[in-house]
Every structure is written in C-alpha cells, then in structure tokens.
Design a protein around this motif. Structure first.
Motif: not given
Lengths: 321, 112
Positions: B48-49, B43-46, B51-53, B55
C-alpha cells in the motif's frame, strides 16, 4: 480472519495507521488480510510502514499534495509536530532543572572552575565536568532562544486571531503565580531563599518540585491547546518550523553534553559520582541516568516530530513559491 | 520520469507496475501475481505504500471499488515508465551475460 497470532495482530496494526491512510486503504487492507493468512513477516512489514506513514504524511497526499484536504492534513501535521517539539522541550527542561539540582550548591560546585581565559570564547574550562557544563549551558540557551523565537509568535497569533482560545492563557499566568508564591512563604518560615535546598533534599522541597512540574505540565498543555485550536496562518507555521528544528538540535546537544558530564564526572570524581544518596539530590549515577533517559526520550520525540513536520513544511514552501 | 523517483520503493514499484501491465488487479491479486512471477512475498505494508507512491505520480489509478476490493490499473505514463525500466534491465542483463562470456538467453530459459 486467520486465527494465528500474527493473523489476529495484523488488523490491529492497520487500525493504528493515520486516518487519511485508513480512509483510502483501510477497508481493502483488512480485506486483503482476510484473504491471505498474515505471517509474522507481514506483521513486521505492516509495523515498519506504520511508522513510515506517521513520519511521512505526504505519501497519501493526492496529486503531489495539491488537493485542499491533503494540504490541510499536511499543515495540521506541521502544527502538531511543532506542538510535540514544544512538549519535548518542556520535558527536557524539567530534566535539566533536576540535573541543575545535582550541580548547583552540590558537591560538584567546587570542581567547576576555569583554567584561564580564551582569547575569543570566554573562559577555558579546567576539567571535563566544567567543559560539559559550559557546553550544556550553551545548548540550553540555544533551546530557549529558539523556543522563544518560534513559540512566542505562534502564541501571540493564536491570542490575536482567535479570541475563543484566550482562556487557555489564564493557565500559565496562574501557574506562574502559583509557582512563585511558595518561595517567599518558605523564606519566611524557613529562612532566606538561598538556604533552601532545592535538590529534593527535604519533604517540603519534594512537594514543591512535584507542584512545579505539575504547573509546568498544565501550562504546556494549555499553551499547546491554544496553538492547536487557534487560527494560525500558513506562513507562520512555515516560519515556526525552522526554530523548532533548532530546538530539536539543541535538545540533542543537551542530551550529548549531559551524557558527557556523566562520563567526565565518573572519570574525574568516581567516588562522588558512583556513590551517594540515590535520587535524593546528591550527585549520583542514578539520578544522572534518570535525567539522561528523560532527555533522550524528549530528544527522540523531537526528532520524530521534526521528520513528520518536514512534509508539511515542504508543502507550505511550495505553496508560498 | 523514472522509477528511481520512488527511492526505496523502486523495486516494489517495478513489480507492481509489471503486475498491472497484464490488466487491472486489486491488492491481493497483485501480491499473488508478484509472488508467482518472482517468488517474492511482498508485505501488505509495502504494497500500500508503493501503491500510494505510484498513484501520487499518476503511474497507476484506482478504479471504482468492488465491495471491499479496489482494483488499480496502469496509466499511460506508468506504462512508459515500466517500458523504459524494462529496457534498461534488458540492456543490463545482456551486458552482464556478455561480460560473463555467456550467451544471452532468448526465450524459454536458455543457458550458456
């Protein structure tokens, strides 16, 4: 953009994400939703992570929260969490006062009794109603003590360090006067204060209760504005988080003991609890349920704010180390 | 450094690191790649979360945006984490197959 219902809904959920997240990922996330037709599964996934990001603002912090903007954002989240917990406290206390109207001077009063004395813990309750009330009183005392321990230093600091916010403090002072003045007037008109039924039983007390709740809300709003716009030290915010966690625990205890009181009242005096003059001051299931719902909402809000503030508190602790 | 640091996002992190091992990609390309590799629709939420982790730990980094799309690439540290995790999975797979009395597949989808 996909014309399916899920495709139409998904971009709106993206716009509800916290600002730091939207600044970093918002544009590309919207572009991605243009490229791939979102399903209901994607909408659910976006919704779950929406909650996650509001509760964990540290996820978007750069370099483990070291950049100035990120730290400022986390500390801001910590401050807003403490304000939300204050609001939850005010809402729960209003519900508790309404609950007190069911018990103080009501038909339950004769049932509140002690069965003897415990060696170390004061009186021993005679029944479930008394036990629940004793535990509830302890929860309220704890909530008040923690709120004073955390809130007073914040308010004093805002007052001392930010002269511009001092005007906000006029509101609670004026509200106090406005709440107290009607009581002697009512006593003069209707007799001694002790005879006034404070359980929503008459139109005049209905009006006073609405007036009281309005004053409490105005005071809470003014104080939270003062704390929100005042200059507060990082150390103070870090300190205030601890009492705010205690307030959250106390609100959960308040909720639990109020529920326990209802269960005990239903079991021990079913005719009194199940029947009655709904929402008009006598002890009824309906007014108890209303109080429970308000307290549950307040406690739930406080729990969420506590979780959200944890990231900011952790950053503040790391920086102080 | 281990993927377990990502907690509930360790699995998604592994998939995204593996996707970026083939070269920089933007979000949509990563999702398509992951779906092609594993059949998993992330999912898109998973996305970007995770990716943030990633990064946050310096395992991936963002490249300059190309219009609305921002590509990401694997860093050296991210490559080491990915390699270590894949080695662990390799040992786990070999051990599991061995315990089942099955010969380990060595390329091209072999079977017992």
């Amino acid at each position: 953009m996909s014309a399916t219902p899920a495709g139409l809904l998904a971009p709106y959920i993206v716009r509800l994400y916290p600002r730091p997240w939207r600044e970093r990922y918002g544009t590309e996330a919207l572009d991605l939703l243009e490229l791939r037709a979102p399903t209901w599964g994607d909408v659910w996934d976006l919704g779950c992570h929406l909650v996650y990001h509001w509760l964990h603002p540290d996820v978007i912090a750069d370099g483990e929260g070291s950049s100035a903007d990120s730290v400022a954002g986390l500390l801001s989240a910590l401050r807003s969490s403490e304000i939300v917990i204050f609001w939850a406290f005010v809402a729960a206390m209003i519900a508790w006062l309404q609950f007190g109207g069911l018990v103080d001077g009501g038909p339950y009063l004769p049932l509140v009794a002690s069965a003897g004395t415990w060696p170390f813990f004061g009186t021993r309750p005679a029944n479930g109603i008394s036990a629940a009330l004793a535990a509830q009183t302890a929860a309220v005392d704890l909530a008040f003590a923690a709120m004073l321990a955390g809130g007073v230093p914040l308010a004093v600091s805002a007052w001392r360090r930010s002269p511009a916010v001092r005007r906000y403090f006029i509101v609670p002072l004026a509200a106090f006067v406005a709440a107290v003045v009607p009581v002697p007037i009512a006593a003069l008109v209707r007799g001694p204060v002790a005879t006034i039924n404070l359980t929503f039983a008459t139109p005049i007390t209905d009006v006073y209760c609405v007036w009281f709740v309005g004053l409490a809300a105005a005071s809470a709003l003014a104080l939270s504005r003062a704390v929100a716009s005042g200059e507060l030290g990082e150390g103070l915010l870090r300190y205030a988080y601890v009492p705010s966690v205690v307030v959250t625990v106390a609100l959960l205890l308040l909720l639990g003991t109020t529920i326990a009181w209802g269960i005990a009242a239903h079991a021990e005096t079913p005719t009194l609890f199940d029947a009655g003059n709904i929402a008009r001051g006598s002890a009824t299931a309906a007014s108890w349920l209303l109080d429970v719902l308000v307290m549950a909402g307040a406690a739930g809000l406080a729990v969420l704010a506590t979780i959200r503030g944890a990231s900011g508190h952790a950053v503040a602790l790391r920086r102080s180390a | 450094m281990s993927l377990t640091e990502l907690g509930p996002f360790a699995d998604a992190g592994l998939l995204l690191l593996a996707s970026l091992a083939a070269g920089p990609k933007h979000g949509y390309a990563m999702l398509a790649d992951v779906e092609e590799m594993t059949g998993v629709r992330m999912g898109p939420g998973t996305l970007y979360t995770t990716l943030a982790r990633l990064q946050q730990r310096g395992w991936i980094e963002a490249l300059p945006a190309e219009e609305a799309r921002r590509p990401y690439r694997l860093t050296e540290a991210g490559g080491e984490v990915l390699q270590a995790q894949l080695r662990r999975l390799e040992r786990f797979t070999a051990s599991g197959l061995s315990r089942m009395g099955l010969e380990r597949a060595t390329g091209g989808g072999g079977r017992a």
